[in-house]
Every structure is written in C-alpha cells, then in structure tokens.
Design an enzyme around this catalytic site. Structure first.
Site, short mmCIF file in Angstrom:
data_model
loop_
_atom_site.label_atom_id
_atom_site.label_comp_id
_atom_site.label_asym_id
_atom_site.label_seq_id
_atom_site.Cartn_x
_atom_site.Cartn_y
_atom_site.Cartn_z
N GLY A 1 1.83 6.74 -2.32
CA GLY A 1 1.72 6.22 -1.75
C GLY A 1 0.14 5.72 -2.39
N SER A 2 -0.32 4.36 -1.60
CA SER A 2 -1.38 3.58 -2.22
C SER A 2 -2.14 4.50 -1.89
CB SER A 2 -1.17 2.28 -1.64
OG SER A 2 -0.61 1.59 -0.48
N GLU B 1 -4.95 -0.38 -10.05
CA GLU B 1 -3.57 0.00 -10.67
C GLU B 1 -2.58 -1.29 -10.64
OE1 GLU B 1 -1.52 2.56 -7.84
OE2 GLU B 1 -1.35 3.88 -9.92
N GLU C 1 -1.08 11.79 -2.50
CA GLU C 1 -0.99 11.42 -4.09
C GLU C 1 -1.76 10.25 -4.67
OE1 GLU C 1 2.76 12.83 -6.35
OE2 GLU C 1 1.71 11.41 -7.63
N GLU D 1 -4.64 2.45 0.11
CA GLU D 1 -5.26 2.10 1.58
C GLU D 1 -4.30 2.67 2.65
OE1 GLU D 1 -4.43 0.28 -1.89
OE2 GLU D 1 -5.81 -0.39 -1.60
N CYS E 1 2.50 6.90 -11.00
CA CYS E 1 1.19 6.72 -10.67
C CYS E 1 0.54 7.37 -11.50
CB CYS E 1 0.87 7.76 -9.36
SG CYS E 1 2.05 7.78 -8.25
P1 ADP Z 1 3.47 0.29 -1.54
O1 ADP Z 1 2.21 -0.75 -1.60
O2 ADP Z 1 3.26 0.42 -2.83
O3 ADP Z 1 4.76 0.24 -1.03
P2 ADP Z 1 2.40 2.43 0.22
O4 ADP Z 1 1.38 3.28 0.93
O5 ADP Z 1 2.75 1.07 1.58
O6 ADP Z 1 2.56 1.38 -1.34
O7 ADP Z 1 3.92 3.09 0.80
C1 ADP Z 1 4.25 4.26 0.73
C2 ADP Z 1 5.01 4.94 1.94
O8 ADP Z 1 3.82 4.32 2.91
C3 ADP Z 1 5.74 4.50 2.18
O9 ADP Z 1 7.30 5.16 2.79
C4 ADP Z 1 5.38 3.22 3.75
O10 ADP Z 1 6.60 2.90 4.88
C5 ADP Z 1 4.14 4.41 3.96
N1 ADP Z 1 3.61 3.16 4.97
C6 ADP Z 1 3.18 1.82 4.77
N2 ADP Z 1 2.39 2.01 6.01
C7 ADP Z 1 1.83 3.23 6.52
C8 ADP Z 1 1.33 3.40 7.76
N3 ADP Z 1 0.62 2.78 8.27
N4 ADP Z 1 1.64 4.92 8.32
C9 ADP Z 1 2.19 5.36 7.73
N5 ADP Z 1 2.82 5.23 6.37
C10 ADP Z 1 3.04 4.59 6.08
#
Ligand code: ADP
Length: 484
Positions: A232-233, A388, A254, A235, A288
C-alpha cells in the site's frame, strides 16, 4: 458469459471455512467505479472479528502444517485448477469491483492460478542445509513457517495481491489472515472460499473485510500474528512498520514507486512508445511499478512525444465490462487526487500536451474516468516528478548523456521498477546494473511473471514477493546441532 459463482447481496467475513456476520453487525457498500452503482455490502470488521479470525487461524495452522508438504502442494495446485475453472467469475468480480477491462481481469486470474501452481510445486522443495560446522557435530537447518501471517492488501489488483501473498505463505506452511482493501474485496473473499473447496482445512486462510484503522490495525497489532505482509502507501507502510517494531515481528512492505522509464535515441521507436504508454496506463495507471517518469534522450524527444500522443489517441476508455483499453479509476476520491496533481503540474510550469481531464461523455460521467495524461517540459524536481500519482499520468523529462539519464532515474526516494529502451545490448545491461530498483526491464515494461522476485529498493519497500525468493519471506530458519 459463462459464470458459475452467484454473487451475494451481502458478504460476511470468511472465517473458519464459512461466512461470518461481523461482530458489530455493520456493513459498508462496495461500488462499481464504472457506474457508481452498489455491487454488494461487505462486513465492516473490527478488533473482535480479527480476534475471531486469528483464533480460527491458530487451528488452521495446526491442521495445515500437520499435512505432508506434498499434500499442501497438491491442495495449492487444486486451487490453481479451480481458479481456471471459475476464471470468468473471478474476472467479472474483479471488473465490477475495480473497473478494469474484463480481458485484463481474466489474465490476472490466470496469473493468480500460476502463483498457486508455481508455489504449490515448491511446497515440498523448501530445503534446509547441512552445514559443515565441525567434525564433532552434525549441523543442519530447517526452514519453518512463522505460524499465522497477517496480510494487508491494496485495491489496485486485488486478486493477484491476494494470490501472491497467500500462495507463498501457505506453501511455506503458514496460515493466513488477510484484510483486503475496503475499495475492492470481493475476489479475495471468494478466493478464500475456493481454497476450502480445494481441500484446505477451514481456518487456514481467513479473510476479514473492513477499513484500515478498524480492521487492519488490530490485525497488525495482534500478538499471535507472527509475520506481517503489507502492500500500500508509504504512510500506511510506516504505521505497519512501527506496529511491527513494537512487537518485534518481521514485516515485508511493498510501497509506492515513481519508476523511471529511459528511452535512448537508439531505441526502436514504435515498440518503445507503445510500451511506454502501457507502462503508465495499464490498470489506469494504478500500479505501484508503473513507469511514470519517462526519461527521453533530447535528440528524439519531439518524434517520441508525437508517437506517444498518437498511441494515446488509440486508447479506448469505457466500462470494464465492455473491454476498453482502460477503465475508470477505482473511486471518486482517487479521481480527484489525480486531477489535483494535474493542476499542480500546470501550476509548476509543466506543459500538458495530452489529456488531463475527467471524461465528460454522457455514458461515462457518473464513473471515475479520466484521459491518459502526458506532461512535457518537466524537471525532475517538480512535484509531479517526485510524488506517486497512481493514475494514468506520465511526465516526460529530457536528457543528453547516459550518465545524466542514470542520475535522473536514481534521483528519487523510490526504487520499485525501472526500464531501459535501447538497441545497444552493452548499454542496456550497463544501465540496468546502475539503476537503483528492485526490478529492471530492458525493451519491455513490467512483463507479468510469477517466477521472478519482486520488491523495492529505498522507500519502495522491504522484502520480496514472487518467485522462490518469496519462500524466504515467509519462513524462518532453525539451525540444529547434534553432538556426534
Ligand atoms: P491507499 O491510500 O492507496 O488506499 P493505503 O496504504 O491506505 O493505500 O491502503 C492499503 C491497505 O492498508 C488497505 O487495505 C487499507 O485498508 C489498509 N490500511 C489503511 N490504514 C491502515 C492502518 N492504520 N492500519 C492497518 N491497515 C491500514
């Protein structure tokens, strides 16, 4: 279309081999990004649901790891067969959930089957070693599973993300709890169900749906989860890594990318332009490893950009189900995020030479469609060259010398992928060696293969998925010494 899996109006979590109502009885809506219409309701998971899934996965692990490795491999192979049997169903689910053209969804279902087949074949080939430590001891190693692995996946390619992580973790003997992204979770739920149909003991692969902070956070913080895999992201990756640090559990990440795609003046122009277009438009740019920084030798710049625009004009945009070249972005929020970057690019002085807008056509106006977008006159310091965007937007940056191309390519905090287009074999390999990225392509962009390791340098991540390398991600090593 020949479909066999009936879609439900409401989905629970998939835990212990069955559909389970969420503890709080709350659901959220899944939406088709082509039309904005609801596709189904999904369970809004929380800590209690994660607790239930983890307890079930403890039992699942006992049953799964008790099997002979070859028996686990056979079941994983059976999953691959079933994915092929239900290919149309899974392709359809992916398409209504993400908007991706049906034909690409079908190819990703095949890729998912390949993960299970490839790693199923490896399940009984995870060797330890005999270590020549001393003449008085026999020293050998085991590669053992962690137990329960927790997976958090994104929405861009849900089926391959789920298959990739699950197949490796399961082949290594772990049980899996997965939390797919709230934007697109349908195929992950059905994949877990398919695993039970394939003969996997209930509880070996559990899925809890819901939002990141409500369902993802308790999963990564659960004391019984002994390894975390996140895509994911950046952050959120940092949040995941901090949680892993608190508990000292291994984490693979990743994350994002801003991958350079270098075109030298000796490249074969047509394939280079077509490949470069695919590099930033495939899956509407929501990949990605998308090639979003197009670094082009100045001597061919006008001709190349002209060719790129000509190729972009051929792109058909439409409902995934109608098999266009590209579908919509996954949700309204994502569309607005991408359009904001277009505005930033214009304000920073980049020249918008193609696209840049939301589709206004009557049929498409309720979906989250936008044109492929090309910026020229971009410098590598501009926001649109550094961050990105995760949409079909490319920035074209000129260079004069090979050295400059490499410097520009590496001048990024990311390092997921990179590509080089050249007819000079020496240059291709020479440049590939110097690029700081987990995967480098020469005269192609991102061929989909399950056999090669995949992961990031720098802020693009830690650890590797895919290939046999992924088995190292999901195993820990035990050394045993026997006094002779
Ligand atoms: P995007 O901004 O592209 O949606 P995220 O990184 O926020 O990407 O999301 C990727 C995954 O991480 C999703 O399954 C989302 O629900 C999960 N996610 C988002 N915030 C949290 C968190 N605080 N703890 C665990 N998982 C999270």
């Amino acid at each position: 279309m020949d479909r066999q899996i009936a879609l439900q109006e409401t989905y629970g979590h998939f835990i212990g081999g069955q559909w389970v109502e969420p503890a709080n009885h709350q659901y959220f809506e899944g939406v088709d990004p082509s039309t904005g219409n609801k596709i189904a309701s999904f369970a809004r998971g929380n800590k209690e649901d994660i607790e239930r899934a983890v307890r079930s996965s403890e039992e699942g692990f006992q049953a799964w790891y008790a099997l002979k490795p070859s028996a686990r491999g056979q079941i994983l192979n059976r999953v691959a067969q079933l994915l092929r049997k239900y290919k149309q169903d899974f392709a359809y689910m992916e398409t209504i959930d993400t908007g991706r053209p049906l034909v690409f969804s079908a190819s990703l279902v095949e890729t998912s089957a390949r993960y299970f087949e490839y790693l199923g074949g490896a399940a009984d080939k995870i060797f330890g070693e005999v270590i020549p430590a001393s003449n008085e001891h026999l020293t050998y190693t085991y590669r053992e599973p962690y137990g329960i692995t927790g997976h958090i996946t994104p929405w861009n390619v849900p089926i391959t993300q789920a298959a990739r992580g699950a197949a490796s973790a399961l082949a290594a003997g772990n049980s899996v709890v997965m939390k797919p992204a709230e934007q697109a979770c349908l195929s992950t739920l059905e994949l877990a169900k398919l695993c039970v149909e394939a003969g996997m003991p209930p509880g070996t692969f559990n899925v809890v749906t819901g939002y990141g902070e409500e369902a993802g956070a308790p999963l990564i913080n659960h004391p019984a989860v002994r390894k975390i895999a996140f895509t994911g992201s950046v952050e959120t990756g940092q949040i995941v890594m901090r949680a892993a640090a608190d508990r000292i559990v291994p984490v693979s990440l990743e994350l994002g990318g801003k991958s350079p795609n270098i075109v030298f003046d000796d490249a074969d122009l047509h394939p280079a332009a077509a490949g470069s277009l695919r590099a930033f438009t495939f899956n509407t740019g929501q990949v990605c490893s998308a090639g979003t920084r197009l670094i082009v030798q100045r001597s061919i710049l006008p001709a190349f950009v002209e060719q790129l625009i000509e190729e972009a004009q051929q792109i058909k945009i439409g409902y995934g189900i109608d098999n266009p070249t590209i579908g919509p972005l996954v949700c309204e929020e994502q569309l607005h995020r991408v359009l904001r970057y277009v505005e930033i690019g214009k304000q920073e002085g980049a020249r918008l030479v193609y696209g840049g807008s939301r589709m206004q056509e009557e049929k498409l106006k309720d979906g989250y469609f936008m044109q492929p977008t090309i910026f020229t006159d971009v410098t590598n310091t501009m926001t649109i060259a550094r961050e990105e965007i995760f949409g079909p937007v490319v920035v074209v940056i000129p260079f004069d010398t090979e050295e400059e191309a490499i410097r520009l390519a590496n001048d990024t905090e990311f390092g997921l992928a990179a590509a080089v287009w050249t007819e000079n074999i020496h240059r291709g390999h020479r440049v590939a060696k110097q690029l700081q990225a987990g995967q480098v392509y020469i005269n192609d962009y991102s061929p989909i293969d399950v056999e090669a390791p995949f992961g990031g340098y720098k802020k693009s991540g830690i650890g590797r998925e895919k290939g046999l390398e992924s088995l190292h991600t999901y195993t820990q090593v035990k050394a045993v010494s026997v006094k002779l």
